[in-house]
Write an enzyme that holds these catalytic residues in place. Structure first.
Site, PDB file in Angstrom:
ATOM      1  CB  THR A 196      -0.996   0.051   1.268  1.00 32.11           C
ATOM      2  OG1 THR A 196      -1.631  -0.905   1.077  1.00 32.11           O
ATOM      3  CG2 THR A 196      -1.479   1.030   1.493  1.00 32.11           C
ATOM      4  N   GLY A 226     -10.218  -3.390   3.448  1.00 28.26           N
ATOM      5  CA  GLY A 226      -9.310  -3.382   4.357  1.00 28.26           C
ATOM      6  C   GLY A 226      -9.378  -2.008   5.168  1.00 28.26           C
ATOM      7  CB  THR A 247       1.326  -0.214   4.724  1.00 28.18           C
ATOM      8  OG1 THR A 247       1.228  -1.343   3.999  1.00 28.18           O
ATOM      9  CG2 THR A 247       2.707   0.011   5.497  1.00 28.18           C
ATOM     10  N   GLY A 248      -0.400  -2.718   5.930  1.00 26.78           N
ATOM     11  CA  GLY A 248      -0.037  -4.150   6.633  1.00 26.78           C
ATOM     12  C   GLY A 248      -1.509  -4.925   6.344  1.00 26.78           C
ATOM     13  N   GLY A 250      -4.782  -5.550   6.725  1.00 27.37           N
ATOM     14  CA  GLY A 250      -5.885  -4.796   7.312  1.00 27.37           C
ATOM     15  C   GLY A 250      -6.943  -5.047   8.410  1.00 27.37           C
TER      16      GLY A 250
END
Ligand code: ASP
Length: 330
Positions: A196, A226, A247-248, A250
């Site tokens: 992302t 997400g 970011t990661g 979600g």
């Protein structure tokens, strides 16, 4: 008369400092967190990623140097990353289980707590622009699917065919996961990143803005959405505390409400930006076994880039320094 001049000068000085007129512009960006380790990427792929991150930082920072707002800087930086095929946002976005692209984005203006977002859009070339249009031109915060597309079209935003977002690297990965398992090289199999993009900026008026844009998670199903388009989860901005873009994975970020969690620790717990971001990522997220990271800054220009994965594409720029980093140890 003298008294009057003295009082108005005092008033002017405090009004200037209250509104943060003398703040120093800064911008921080990310291009996704995940399993990103040295030796997994070719030198040329790494150089392209670093160049794209630098280009986004430069465009965002120059926007503010030329008098633009933090919001304009965030829009400009994210536009560059959405158009770059290296990241999971705009062109280069991951695919749904049906082999299509559904994009999410959000933005928040910390000067007035206005926010806008789109989820599950399929033909909007730059989803962050659509999120800004929702914030500025509609009475709503979050539009999804077909309605969001119609709105974006009415706003005159650039539309593309869905396959504009497809790049060979993602197509290959999708095929390997869904059709011909085993076609990826060992290095390609190892690479697992969320990808992302996001930006957070503070301008010379002390106004903070944050934005996030994504294709979501590879092979997502059933209209999955997400954290990225959810204000408080993937994105948050408040001049009084900080701006955050995440970011990661979600699902974890939504349950923790990561972006707002950072701001709340500062507002109610008196923590510094660094203390708050470290706690959210390294205690809360890690304890839940969620992977990912965030970028954040406050009105004083303090910058934080925390992650619990092996890498995160990231960078920042202020009057003293400009840096782009990928791995945990640089
Ligand atoms: N957070 C995004 C999502 O879950 C993915 C990412 O950060 O790459 O949709």
């Amino acid at each position: 008369m003298k008294n009057y001049i003295f009082l108005s000068t005092v008033w002017l000085i405090s009004a200037l400092s209250l509104s943060g007129q003398n703040a120093v512009p800064a911008i921080v960006i990310h291009g996704g967190a995940g399993t990103i380790e040295r030796g997994m990427m070719t030198d040329s792929a790494e150089a392209e990623i670093r160049a794209a991150l630098q280009a986004a930082l430069d465009v965002g920072y120059t926007t503010m140097e030329n008098g633009g707002s933090a919001l304009e800087a965030v829009a400009a930086a994210i536009g560059v990353l959405e158009d770059a095929p290296q990241f999971n946002a705009g062109r280069g976005a991951v695919m749904t289980s049906e082999g299509r692209h559904e994009l999410d984005a959000s933005v928040m203006d910390g000067s007035n707590l206005n926010a806008g977002a789109v989820a599950g859009v399929t033909t909007v070339k730059n989803p962050l622009r659509a999120a800004i249009a929702v914030m500025e031109k509609s009475p709503h915060v979050l539009l999804s699917g077909a309605g969001a597309e119609t709105f974006a079209r009415e706003q005159g935003l650039e539309q593309v065919e869905n396959d504009y977002f497809t790049v060979p690297r993602i197509r290959k990965r999708y095929d390997a996961m869904n059709k011909d398992q085993g076609q990826l090289t060992p290095a390609e199999k190892e690479v697992s990143k969320f990808g992302t993009v996001g930006a957070v900026a503070v301008d010379s008026n002390g106004n903070i803005a944050a934005g996030t844009s994504t294709g979501g998670m590879m092979n997502k199903r059933f209209g999955r959405i997400g954290d990225s388009p959810l204000i408080g989860a993937g994105t948050y901005a408040d001049n009084a505390t900080c701006g955050v873009s995440c970011t990661g994975h979600g699902e974890y970020f939504i349950r923790i409400g990561v972006a707002k969690d950072v701001a709340d620790q500062m507002e109610y717990g008196g923590k510094t930006l660094e203390q708050a971001t470290r706690y959210t990522i390294h205690s809360k997220l890690t304890d839940m076994k969620g992977g990912g990271g965030l970028i954040a800054l406050d009105a004083d220009g303090n910058i934080s880039m925390e992650f619990n994965t092996s890498g995160m594409y990231r960078g920042f720029k202020n009057e003293n320094e400009s840096k782009v980093e990928i791995y945990k140890e640089e």
